[in-house]
Design a protein around this motif. Structure first.
Motif, short mmCIF file in Angstrom:
data_model
loop_
_atom_site.label_atom_id
_atom_site.label_comp_id
_atom_site.label_asym_id
_atom_site.label_seq_id
_atom_site.Cartn_x
_atom_site.Cartn_y
_atom_site.Cartn_z
N LYS A 83 0.84 -1.21 0.00
CA LYS A 83 0.00 0.00 0.00
C LYS A 83 0.87 1.26 0.00
CE LYS A 83 -4.23 -1.79 2.05
NZ LYS A 83 -5.16 -1.74 3.18
N ILE A 84 1.44 1.54 -1.15
CA ILE A 84 2.26 2.75 -1.31
C ILE A 84 1.81 3.46 -2.57
CG2 ILE A 84 4.61 3.68 -1.52
CD1 ILE A 84 5.69 0.97 -0.56
N ILE A 85 1.63 4.78 -2.49
CA ILE A 85 1.33 5.57 -3.69
C ILE A 85 2.55 6.44 -3.99
CG2 ILE A 85 -0.06 7.48 -4.62
CD1 ILE A 85 -2.46 6.31 -3.15
N HIS A 86 3.03 6.33 -5.23
CA HIS A 86 4.17 7.15 -5.67
C HIS A 86 3.68 8.21 -6.64
CE1 HIS A 86 7.10 4.10 -4.23
NE2 HIS A 86 6.27 3.21 -4.71
N GLN A 87 4.19 9.44 -6.47
CA GLN A 87 3.96 10.48 -7.46
C GLN A 87 5.27 11.23 -7.68
OE1 GLN A 87 0.07 12.39 -6.03
NE2 GLN A 87 -0.53 11.43 -7.96
N THR A 88 5.35 11.98 -8.77
CA THR A 88 6.58 12.75 -9.02
C THR A 88 6.24 14.21 -9.34
OG1 THR A 88 6.53 12.26 -11.40
CG2 THR A 88 7.85 10.80 -10.03
N TYR A 89 7.10 15.09 -8.88
CA TYR A 89 7.05 16.49 -9.31
C TYR A 89 8.43 17.12 -9.09
CZ TYR A 89 5.40 21.05 -10.54
OH TYR A 89 5.26 22.24 -11.17
N ILE A 90 8.65 18.29 -9.69
CA ILE A 90 9.94 18.97 -9.58
C ILE A 90 10.32 19.16 -8.11
CG2 ILE A 90 11.21 21.06 -10.22
CD1 ILE A 90 8.91 21.52 -12.33
N ASN A 91 9.36 19.70 -7.36
CA ASN A 91 9.61 19.96 -5.93
C ASN A 91 8.30 19.77 -5.17
OD1 ASN A 91 8.13 22.31 -6.42
ND2 ASN A 91 9.98 23.51 -6.84
N GLU A 92 8.27 20.24 -3.92
CA GLU A 92 7.09 19.98 -3.09
C GLU A 92 5.91 20.91 -3.43
OE1 GLU A 92 7.29 17.66 -0.46
OE2 GLU A 92 9.47 17.29 -0.50
N SER A 93 6.19 21.99 -4.20
CA SER A 93 5.10 22.95 -4.49
C SER A 93 4.29 22.49 -5.69
CB SER A 93 5.66 24.34 -4.76
OG SER A 93 6.89 24.53 -4.14
N ILE A 94 3.33 21.66 -5.45
CA ILE A 94 2.50 21.13 -6.54
C ILE A 94 1.55 22.23 -7.02
CG2 ILE A 94 0.70 19.44 -7.08
CD1 ILE A 94 2.24 17.55 -5.23
N PRO A 95 1.49 22.46 -8.34
CA PRO A 95 0.65 23.53 -8.87
C PRO A 95 -0.82 23.35 -8.48
CG PRO A 95 1.98 22.51 -10.61
CD PRO A 95 2.17 21.69 -9.39
#
Ligand SMILES: *[C@@H]1O[C@H](CO)[C@@H](O)[C@H](O)[C@H]1NC(C)=O
Ligand SMILES: *[C@@H]1O[C@H](CO)[C@@H](O)[C@H](O)[C@H]1NC(C)=O
Length: 366
Positions: free
Chosen positions: A61-73
């Motif tokens: 039970k793990i959800i992975h997501q990716t973004y440049i940094n922690e400030s998600i638009p």
């Protein structure tokens, strides 16, 4: 058949076979409907079903997501929140650029150079998702895919990917147990696929993106085709199940909902996205390219053949066009046999003066 014609045909066949072999996976991919591994509607309980799931839960039970940094638009926050709200008991990992690099350097140092040197940030965003799935297992979800229902029913497979229409699979939603053989194959294949193509879109698609993943997936199924027909298929750990479009989005029972915007980092996003959805067109274009190359080779071979014959002193041509044959057994010479007048292979293979020419070639070869 005359020997040089035979040689020409053989060379052409070898070259065309080679080229066709190169694109055969793409052609096979076009025809692949994934029906053998599709997750059937009947296998999945409805979102609020009272049906108790007594199947084992294999994927962690793990959800992975990716973004440049922690400030998600802002436009992706609702999608992310929807997944977090529905899965409070799941671990959540957001792979920022910094965390991704740190992870690769620590766990997969052999890949760090390739990873750092990727020209397009999206290639890092693509490749990190394969590594974290192979490493931790879990479910990777693109930031523009919001969850509509709990993902639990999908946890009972060893691995799953998402089908795209009209063909191929996407890398925007994928699930896997840790160390799943398919995802291990995927991460092993990244370096070999790291090539530059004419257009950045194709480079991204083919080196780390959906095209890359689809090709490996198709090869994977081909390699294990024997298992597909046997009863042990169901137990085969390497099997990759396929989430079909209806279960992905658009219905009350679907797992996801697509949000505005998309998670490609860059302005070419729309075109890349379009290409991801237009396999058919790309494959048709590929076929046209292969055929053009084949015809070009044919033409070049014709020129070489002609050049070789000239060099052997076979025909010494006067500007007036009357050929002087250094040796021949033929008697029906024709002024139209001049290579200067008709240098194309078609003319060379034409009826005029054909007999003496090939007799000479045969004589030379004997
Ligand atoms: C399932 O139940 C939840 C909470 O009771 C509700 O918010 C949701 O709309 C239901 N989903 C469907 C598809 O009926
Ligand atoms: C995160 O990245 C965005 C886009 O590059 C940038 O505008 C923003 O300032 C960054 N935020 C932080 C906290 O570094």
């Amino acid at each position: 058949m005359r020997r040089s014609v035979l040689i020409f045909l053989l060379i052409t066949i070898v070259i065309l076979t080679f080229l066709l072999h190169q694109v055969s996976t793409l052609i096979a991919l076009l025809l692949e409907d994934a029906s053998a591994d599709a997750i059937q509607k009947s296998e999945l309980p409805a979102p609020n079903s009272t049906l108790l799931t007594n199947r084992p839960q294999l994927i962690p039970k793990i959800i992975h997501q990716t973004y440049i940094n922690e400030s998600i638009p802002a436009h992706w926050l609702p999608a992310q929140q929807a997944c977090l709200e529905l899965h409070k008991d799941y671990e959540y990992k957001l792979w920022t650029d910094a965390k991704s690099l740190e992870f690769i350097e620590k766990e997969y140092p052999w890949f760090a150079t390739t990873f750092r040197n990727y020209q397009h940030p999206i290639q890092r965003a693509d490749s990190i998702r394969y590594f974290v799935l192979a490493h931790y297992g879990g479910i990777y979800i693109d930031l523009d895919d919001g969850c509509k229902r709990r993902l639990d029913p999908l946890l009972s497979y060893n691995a799953f990917v998402r089908r795209t229409v009209p063909t191929g699979i996407s890398n925007d939603v994928m699930g896997s147990i840790p160390q799943h053989p398919f995802f291990l194959r995927v991460v092993e294949s990244l370096q070999g696929a790291n090539r530059k193509w004419l257009l950045p879109y194709i480079t991204i698609m083919a080196s780390t993106g959906p095209l890359f993943l689809s090709v490996i997936w198709k090869k994977w199924m081909g390699e294990h085709a024997d298992l597909q027909t046997q009863s042990q298929t169901a137990d085969w750990k390497g099997r990759v199940r396929v989430l079909m479009p209806d279960e992905y989005s658009g219905h009350t029972w679907s797992f996801f909902e697509e949000y505005k915007g998309n998670s490609w980092h860059g302005q070419d996003a729309k075109l890349i996205f379009w290409m991801g959805k237009n396999w058919m067109l790309l494959t048709a274009a590929g076929t046209v390219i292969v055929l053009s190359v084949g015809l070009a080779l044919w033409w070049v071979y014709g020129r070489i053949l002609l050049l070789g014959q000239k060099r052997r002193g076979y025909v010494a041509v006067e500007p007036t066009g009357s050929p002087k044959l250094t040796a021949t057994r033929g008697s029906s010479r024709s002024p139209r046999a001049s290579p200067r007048k008709g240098p194309s292979l078609w003319r060379r293979l034409g009826m005029e003066g054909k007999k003496e020419r090939y007799e000479l070639v045969e004589h030379h070869d004997a």
